[in-house]
Design an enzyme around this catalytic site. Sequence first.
Site, PDB file in Angstrom:
ATOM      1  N   GLU A 257      -6.367 -10.560  -1.234  1.00  0.00           N
ATOM      2  CA  GLU A 257      -7.192 -10.317  -0.036  1.00  0.00           C
ATOM      3  C   GLU A 257      -8.669 -10.243  -0.408  1.00  0.00           C
ATOM      4  OE1 GLU A 257      -5.758  -6.909   2.220  1.00  0.00           O
ATOM      5  OE2 GLU A 257      -3.665  -7.492   1.947  1.00  0.00           O
TER       6      GLU A 257
ATOM      7  N   GLU B 200       0.807  -1.237   0.000  1.00  0.00           N
ATOM      8  CA  GLU B 200       0.000   0.000   0.000  1.00  0.00           C
ATOM      9  C   GLU B 200       0.833   1.276   0.000  1.00  0.00           C
ATOM     10  OE1 GLU B 200      -2.850  -0.394   3.216  1.00  0.00           O
ATOM     11  OE2 GLU B 200      -3.568  -2.315   2.465  1.00  0.00           O
TER      12      GLU B 200
ATOM     13  N   HIS C 102     -10.518  -5.868  -2.455  1.00  0.00           N
ATOM     14  CA  HIS C 102     -11.599  -5.607  -1.499  1.00  0.00           C
ATOM     15  C   HIS C 102     -12.680  -4.863  -2.275  1.00  0.00           C
ATOM     16  CE1 HIS C 102      -9.226  -6.934   1.889  1.00  0.00           C
ATOM     17  NE2 HIS C 102      -8.256  -6.107   1.570  1.00  0.00           N
TER      18      HIS C 102
ATOM     19  N   ASP D 138     -12.417 -10.043  -0.854  1.00  0.00           N
ATOM     20  CA  ASP D 138     -13.707 -10.084  -0.152  1.00  0.00           C
ATOM     21  C   ASP D 138     -14.627  -9.096  -0.854  1.00  0.00           C
ATOM     22  OD1 ASP D 138     -12.704  -7.646   0.898  1.00  0.00           O
ATOM     23  OD2 ASP D 138     -12.431  -8.456   2.918  1.00  0.00           O
TER      24      ASP D 138
ATOM     25  N   ASN E 112       2.098  -5.130  -3.199  1.00  0.00           N
ATOM     26  CA  ASN E 112       0.694  -5.441  -2.892  1.00  0.00           C
ATOM     27  C   ASN E 112      -0.075  -4.156  -2.604  1.00  0.00           C
ATOM     28  OD1 ASN E 112      -1.258  -7.621  -2.219  1.00  0.00           O
ATOM     29  ND2 ASN E 112      -1.159  -6.823  -0.131  1.00  0.00           N
TER      30      ASN E 112
HETATM   31  O1  9MR Z   1      -7.764  -7.937   8.424  1.00  0.00           O
HETATM   32  C1  9MR Z   1      -6.809  -7.128   9.091  1.00  0.00           C
HETATM   33  C2  9MR Z   1      -7.398  -6.606  10.399  1.00  0.00           C
HETATM   34  O2  9MR Z   1      -7.572  -7.684  11.298  1.00  0.00           O
HETATM   35  C3  9MR Z   1      -6.489  -5.551  10.994  1.00  0.00           C
HETATM   36  O3  9MR Z   1      -7.106  -4.978  12.116  1.00  0.00           O
HETATM   37  C4  9MR Z   1      -6.191  -4.511   9.944  1.00  0.00           C
HETATM   38  C5  9MR Z   1      -5.287  -3.441  10.497  1.00  0.00           C
HETATM   39  O4  9MR Z   1      -4.954  -2.512   9.549  1.00  0.00           O
HETATM   40  O5  9MR Z   1      -5.587  -5.101   8.821  1.00  0.00           O
HETATM   41  C6  9MR Z   1      -6.438  -5.984   8.179  1.00  0.00           C
HETATM   42  O6  9MR Z   1      -5.824  -6.499   7.019  1.00  0.00           O
HETATM   43  C7  9MR Z   1      -5.477  -5.526   6.034  1.00  0.00           C
HETATM   44  C8  9MR Z   1      -4.256  -6.050   5.322  1.00  0.00           C
HETATM   45  O7  9MR Z   1      -3.229  -6.321   6.245  1.00  0.00           O
HETATM   46  C9  9MR Z   1      -3.761  -5.046   4.292  1.00  0.00           C
HETATM   47  N1  9MR Z   1      -4.826  -4.698   3.378  1.00  0.00           N
HETATM   48  C10 9MR Z   1      -6.078  -4.284   3.973  1.00  0.00           C
HETATM   49  C11 9MR Z   1      -6.554  -5.321   4.979  1.00  0.00           C
HETATM   50  C12 9MR Z   1      -7.903  -4.922   5.553  1.00  0.00           C
HETATM   51  O8  9MR Z   1      -7.807  -3.744   6.272  1.00  0.00           O
END
Ligand code: 9MR
Length: 352
Positions: free
Chosen positions: A284, A176, A256, A286, A219
């Site tokens: 990722e 990101e 997402h 969803d 990513n």
């Molecule tokens: O699913 C993850 C969640 O449990 C955490 O609280 C969050 C913190 O930023 O991160 C989520 O996973 C993220 C991933 O690491 C990077 N891309 C976005 C995902 C959803 O926020």
Amino acid sequence: MNPHFRRTGRNRRPLSGVLVAATLLAGGATATTGAASAAPAITPAAPKASTLGAQAAQSGRYFGTAVAAGKLSNGVYAGILDREFNSVTAENEMKWDATERSRGSFTFGPADQIVNRALGRGQRVRGHTLVWHSQLPGWVSGIGDAGTLRSVMRNHITTLMSRYRGKIHSWDVVNEAFADGGSGQLRSSVFRNVLGTGFVEEAFRAARSADPSAKLCYNDYSIENWSDAKTQGVYRLVRDFKARGVPIDCVGFQAHFGTGGPPGSFQTTLANFAALGVDVQITELDIAQAPAAAYTNSVRACMNVARCTGITVWGIRDSDSWRVGQNPLLFDNNGNKKAAYRAALTAMGGTP
Ligand code: 9MR
């Protein structure tokens, strides 16, 4: 509120073919259509499997999920995990705030648990993630000196990748890093602000040295729509890396999505990146409310691109999702298969 929630809604609008074509002509990027590099994903003779991982494997792909170490003792959760998936990503356990809370002091218990469990069951592991502005401890974001930050970043990359050397098929080396909106530039972060835009290249070079056997991925989210400035910014970075011999092997599209699913250009985007000479992965996935057609379109986009090597969904049951109340996954709160599950399996040529 996590900023991702605001972005998923915008993410889902397919552009018209005309607009995509116009952008291709105007943008000067070397682009191929999705169809041009699409490979037949299923050979007619391939037997139909009845689980996601087994069916993905028919075409040499993986089908993975994010896992949380704290849920592995739940029988329903672990049962689905082991039945359906052949790759895992630690949802949070490999992030900087989980692994190096204070400088030089590393914690690997929960990450080790995920890796060892997966490898013991023949599942592959994605590494997520090494350099990310979020979930970054304050001691890192507070560094203002380039020499210190450079050495801290290299040490973090080297320590994590060395621990799991040979065990991780793909690492999200940088996550990101691009800004939302129309700039197409890197976002503000301690890494960009202190090290300059070259931090991405530095991170990938350090990563290659640390584990030459792992595929090194960039990513990001909201890079699925080909004409978006953010997508184009990442494309230029990867094209530049390939042209200059900076190590990069793959691009992860988080995917997402809102209820509309992927933008109409998603397959084109995957194909255009693949044409640069990198693998592409859905990392990722969803989708708000998990419409079956939206899952079909997402999975098909990957299956139609030969270098799309695998798909990861971001959690198992709806109750495991970070998108509370959006029911975006393939299994309901009780672990039952949803219509979206059958759509994903069928889109790979499997039979529910
Ligand atoms: O699913 C993850 C969640 O449990 C955490 O609280 C969050 C913190 O930023 O991160 C989520 O996973 C993220 C991933 O690491 C990077 N891309 C976005 C995902 C959803 O926020």
